[in-house]
Scaffold this motif. Structure first.
Motif, PDB file in Angstrom:
ATOM      1  N   ALA A  55       0.868  -1.188   0.000  1.00 17.62           N
ATOM      2  CA  ALA A  55       0.000   0.000   0.000  1.00 17.62           C
ATOM      3  C   ALA A  55       0.898   1.228   0.000  1.00 17.62           C
ATOM      4  CB  ALA A  55      -0.974  -0.040   1.161  1.00 17.62           C
ATOM      5  N   GLY A  56       0.853   2.074   1.026  1.00 19.06           N
ATOM      6  CA  GLY A  56       1.654   3.288   1.062  1.00 19.06           C
ATOM      7  C   GLY A  56       3.074   3.094   1.546  1.00 19.06           C
ATOM      8  N   LEU A  57       3.425   1.878   1.942  1.00 12.22           N
ATOM      9  CA  LEU A  57       4.754   1.584   2.479  1.00 12.22           C
ATOM     10  C   LEU A  57       5.662   1.005   1.399  1.00 12.22           C
ATOM     11  CD1 LEU A  57       6.714   1.156   4.942  1.00 12.22           C
ATOM     12  CD2 LEU A  57       5.752  -1.157   5.056  1.00 12.22           C
ATOM     13  N   ALA A  58       6.849   1.563   1.286  1.00 20.51           N
ATOM     14  CA  ALA A  58       7.878   0.997   0.402  1.00 20.51           C
ATOM     15  C   ALA A  58       8.878   0.273   1.298  1.00 20.51           C
ATOM     16  CB  ALA A  58       8.572   2.092  -0.386  1.00 20.51           C
ATOM     17  N   LEU A  59       8.960  -1.040   1.171  1.00 25.42           N
ATOM     18  CA  LEU A  59       9.922  -1.836   1.927  1.00 25.42           C
ATOM     19  C   LEU A  59      11.176  -1.958   1.079  1.00 25.42           C
ATOM     20  CD1 LEU A  59      10.693  -3.585   4.339  1.00 25.42           C
ATOM     21  CD2 LEU A  59       9.641  -5.526   3.161  1.00 25.42           C
ATOM     22  N   ILE A  60      12.269  -1.404   1.583  1.00 21.88           N
ATOM     23  CA  ILE A  60      13.512  -1.329   0.824  1.00 21.88           C
ATOM     24  C   ILE A  60      14.514  -2.314   1.415  1.00 21.88           C
ATOM     25  CG2 ILE A  60      15.430   0.181   0.189  1.00 21.88           C
ATOM     26  CD1 ILE A  60      13.397   2.506   0.359  1.00 21.88           C
ATOM     27  N   ALA A  61      15.101  -3.131   0.556  1.00 22.25           N
ATOM     28  CA  ALA A  61      16.129  -4.077   0.969  1.00 22.25           C
ATOM     29  C   ALA A  61      17.367  -3.833   0.114  1.00 22.25           C
ATOM     30  CB  ALA A  61      15.640  -5.518   0.787  1.00 22.25           C
ATOM     31  N   CYS A  62      18.514  -3.752   0.777  1.00 27.00           N
ATOM     32  CA  CYS A  62      19.751  -3.537   0.038  1.00 27.00           C
ATOM     33  C   CYS A  62      20.901  -4.172   0.805  1.00 27.00           C
ATOM     34  CB  CYS A  62      19.999  -2.046  -0.199  1.00 27.00           C
ATOM     35  SG  CYS A  62      19.878  -1.008   1.242  1.00 27.00           S
ATOM     36  N   ASP A  63      22.050  -4.234   0.158  1.00 23.46           N
ATOM     37  CA  ASP A  63      23.205  -4.859   0.804  1.00 23.46           C
ATOM     38  C   ASP A  63      23.769  -3.929   1.888  1.00 23.46           C
ATOM     39  OD1 ASP A  63      24.823  -2.932  -0.445  1.00 23.46           O
ATOM     40  OD2 ASP A  63      25.388  -4.279  -2.066  1.00 23.46           O
ATOM     41  N   GLU A  64      24.719  -4.456   2.644  1.00 23.86           N
ATOM     42  CA  GLU A  64      25.270  -3.715   3.778  1.00 23.86           C
ATOM     43  C   GLU A  64      25.952  -2.413   3.358  1.00 23.86           C
ATOM     44  OE1 GLU A  64      27.347  -5.992   6.815  1.00 23.86           O
ATOM     45  OE2 GLU A  64      26.318  -7.788   6.079  1.00 23.86           O
ATOM     46  N   THR A  65      26.581  -2.410   2.187  1.00 28.52           N
ATOM     47  CA  THR A  65      27.230  -1.187   1.706  1.00 28.52           C
ATOM     48  C   THR A  65      26.204  -0.081   1.521  1.00 28.52           C
ATOM     49  OG1 THR A  65      28.915  -2.492   0.582  1.00 28.52           O
ATOM     50  CG2 THR A  65      28.658  -0.207  -0.124  1.00 28.52           C
ATOM     51  N   HIS A  86       6.932   8.741  -5.892  1.00 30.31           N
ATOM     52  CA  HIS A  86       6.385   7.525  -6.500  1.00 30.31           C
ATOM     53  C   HIS A  86       5.125   7.040  -5.789  1.00 30.31           C
ATOM     54  CE1 HIS A  86      10.311   7.621  -8.416  1.00 30.31           C
ATOM     55  NE2 HIS A  86       9.729   6.911  -9.369  1.00 30.31           N
ATOM     56  N   GLY A  87       4.535   7.906  -4.951  1.00 35.57           N
ATOM     57  CA  GLY A  87       3.238   7.592  -4.356  1.00 35.57           C
ATOM     58  C   GLY A  87       3.267   6.879  -3.028  1.00 35.57           C
ATOM     59  N   PHE A  88       4.427   6.778  -2.402  1.00 41.08           N
ATOM     60  CA  PHE A  88       4.516   6.125  -1.099  1.00 41.08           C
ATOM     61  C   PHE A  88       4.435   7.159   0.013  1.00 41.08           C
ATOM     62  CE2 PHE A  88       6.653   3.200  -3.997  1.00 41.08           C
ATOM     63  CZ  PHE A  88       6.009   2.012  -3.689  1.00 41.08           C
ATOM     64  N   THR A  89       3.898   6.754   1.136  1.00 43.60           N
ATOM     65  CA  THR A  89       3.813   7.641   2.288  1.00 43.60           C
ATOM     66  C   THR A  89       4.846   7.309   3.354  1.00 43.60           C
ATOM     67  OG1 THR A  89       2.137   6.215   3.292  1.00 43.60           O
ATOM     68  CG2 THR A  89       1.346   8.079   1.967  1.00 43.60           C
ATOM     69  N   HIS A  90       5.349   6.074   3.348  1.00 45.59           N
ATOM     70  CA  HIS A  90       6.308   5.619   4.347  1.00 45.59           C
ATOM     71  C   HIS A  90       7.346   4.711   3.685  1.00 45.59           C
ATOM     72  CE1 HIS A  90       2.753   6.588   6.729  1.00 45.59           C
ATOM     73  NE2 HIS A  90       3.567   6.781   7.740  1.00 45.59           N
ATOM     74  N   ILE A  91       8.526   4.641   4.299  1.00 46.47           N
ATOM     75  CA  ILE A  91       9.521   3.666   3.854  1.00 46.47           C
ATOM     76  C   ILE A  91       9.986   2.878   5.068  1.00 46.47           C
ATOM     77  CG2 ILE A  91      10.320   5.057   1.911  1.00 46.47           C
ATOM     78  CD1 ILE A  91      12.861   5.650   3.594  1.00 46.47           C
ATOM     79  N   ALA A  92      10.449   1.683   4.807  1.00 47.84           N
ATOM     80  CA  ALA A  92      11.064   0.848   5.832  1.00 47.84           C
ATOM     81  C   ALA A  92      12.260   0.173   5.198  1.00 47.84           C
ATOM     82  CB  ALA A  92      10.080  -0.199   6.340  1.00 47.84           C
ATOM     83  N   LEU A  93      13.318   0.056   5.958  1.00 47.55           N
ATOM     84  CA  LEU A  93      14.526  -0.603   5.489  1.00 47.55           C
ATOM     85  C   LEU A  93      14.607  -1.971   6.121  1.00 47.55           C
ATOM     86  CD1 LEU A  93      17.193  -0.452   3.923  1.00 47.55           C
ATOM     87  CD2 LEU A  93      18.227   0.532   5.974  1.00 47.55           C
ATOM     88  N   GLU A  94      14.660  -2.999   5.293  1.00 46.70           N
ATOM     89  CA  GLU A  94      14.762  -4.357   5.796  1.00 46.70           C
ATOM     90  C   GLU A  94      16.220  -4.624   6.168  1.00 46.70           C
ATOM     91  OE1 GLU A  94      13.921  -8.936   4.344  1.00 46.70           O
ATOM     92  OE2 GLU A  94      13.034  -7.286   3.244  1.00 46.70           O
ATOM     93  N   LEU A  95      16.433  -4.980   7.415  1.00 47.15           N
ATOM     94  CA  LEU A  95      17.773  -5.254   7.900  1.00 47.15           C
ATOM     95  C   LEU A  95      18.064  -6.751   7.838  1.00 47.15           C
ATOM     96  CD1 LEU A  95      17.751  -2.859  10.974  1.00 47.15           C
ATOM     97  CD2 LEU A  95      18.795  -2.465   8.739  1.00 47.15           C
ATOM     98  N   PRO A  96      19.341  -7.121   7.682  1.00 43.11           N
ATOM     99  CA  PRO A  96      19.676  -8.551   7.610  1.00 43.11           C
ATOM    100  C   PRO A  96      19.377  -9.233   8.939  1.00 43.11           C
ATOM    101  CG  PRO A  96      21.670  -7.236   7.774  1.00 43.11           C
ATOM    102  CD  PRO A  96      20.520  -6.277   7.628  1.00 43.11           C
ATOM    103  N   ALA A  97      19.136 -10.532   8.864  1.00 42.86           N
ATOM    104  CA  ALA A  97      18.838 -11.311  10.066  1.00 42.86           C
ATOM    105  C   ALA A  97      20.083 -11.460  10.946  1.00 42.86           C
ATOM    106  CB  ALA A  97      18.310 -12.684   9.688  1.00 42.86           C
ATOM    107  N   HIS A  98      21.262 -11.347  10.348  1.00 41.70           N
ATOM    108  CA  HIS A  98      22.495 -11.478  11.108  1.00 41.70           C
ATOM    109  C   HIS A  98      23.197 -10.133  11.191  1.00 41.70           C
ATOM    110  CE1 HIS A  98      23.843 -11.554   6.976  1.00 41.70           C
ATOM    111  NE2 HIS A  98      25.043 -11.235   7.409  1.00 41.70           N
ATOM    112  N   VAL A  99      23.932  -9.948  12.250  1.00 42.06           N
ATOM    113  CA  VAL A  99      24.678  -8.701  12.428  1.00 42.06           C
ATOM    114  C   VAL A  99      26.160  -9.015  12.228  1.00 42.06           C
ATOM    115  CG1 VAL A  99      25.281  -6.887  14.040  1.00 42.06           C
ATOM    116  CG2 VAL A  99      22.985  -7.840  14.050  1.00 42.06           C
ATOM    117  N   THR A 100      26.797  -8.239  11.372  1.00 41.75           N
ATOM    118  CA  THR A 100      28.245  -8.409  11.172  1.00 41.75           C
ATOM    119  C   THR A 100      28.940  -7.229  11.801  1.00 41.75           C
ATOM    120  OG1 THR A 100      28.127  -7.332   9.021  1.00 41.75           O
ATOM    121  CG2 THR A 100      27.962  -9.734   9.037  1.00 41.75           C
ATOM    122  N   ALA A 101      29.792  -7.505  12.741  1.00 40.06           N
ATOM    123  CA  ALA A 101      30.512  -6.417  13.421  1.00 40.06           C
ATOM    124  C   ALA A 101      31.971  -6.781  13.633  1.00 40.06           C
ATOM    125  CB  ALA A 101      29.855  -6.103  14.749  1.00 40.06           C
TER     126      ALA A 101
END
Length: 101
Positions: A55-65, A86-101
């Motif tokens: 709907a109004g949410l854009a779920l964005i997934a990208c690499d760690e860089t 582009h007609g979206f009202t909100h965005i969310a960034l999908e984070l990886p399931a694992h954390v690299t530190a």
């Protein structure tokens, strides 16, 4: 759970079930088109990401860089502006399931 470009089926007792499903299909196609257009716009802005529309949410997934780049307020502002265009009202960034530190 991720549902992309689909609407939930209506109860069989719904009088306009076929019409509602057809509308859901059109809505899903529109969501996919908007998501694709936003992904192309992000790529032109040197942010290679995948986009799913909900709907109004854009779920964005990208690499760690790219995620590191999105830590910048300027980059987030640019993404928000493109999403709005582009007609979206909100965005969310999908984070990886694992954390690299």
């Amino acid at each position: 759970m991720i549902v992309t470009g689909r609407t939930l089926e209506h109860d069989a007792t719904h009088a306009d079930g076929d019409e509602a499903r057809a509308e859901g299909t059109r809505s899903g196609a529109l969501d996919r088109d908007r998501a694709s257009a936003l992904a192309r716009a992000l790529e032109h802005a040197d942010l290679s990401c995948t986009v799913e529309a909900r709907a109004g949410l854009a779920l964005i997934a990208c690499d760690e860089t790219q995620q590191v780049r999105l830590a910048s307020a300027d980059a987030r502002g640019a993404v928000l502006l493109l999403a709005k265009q582009h007609g979206f009202t909100h965005i969310a960034l999908e984070l990886p399931a694992h954390v690299t530190a």
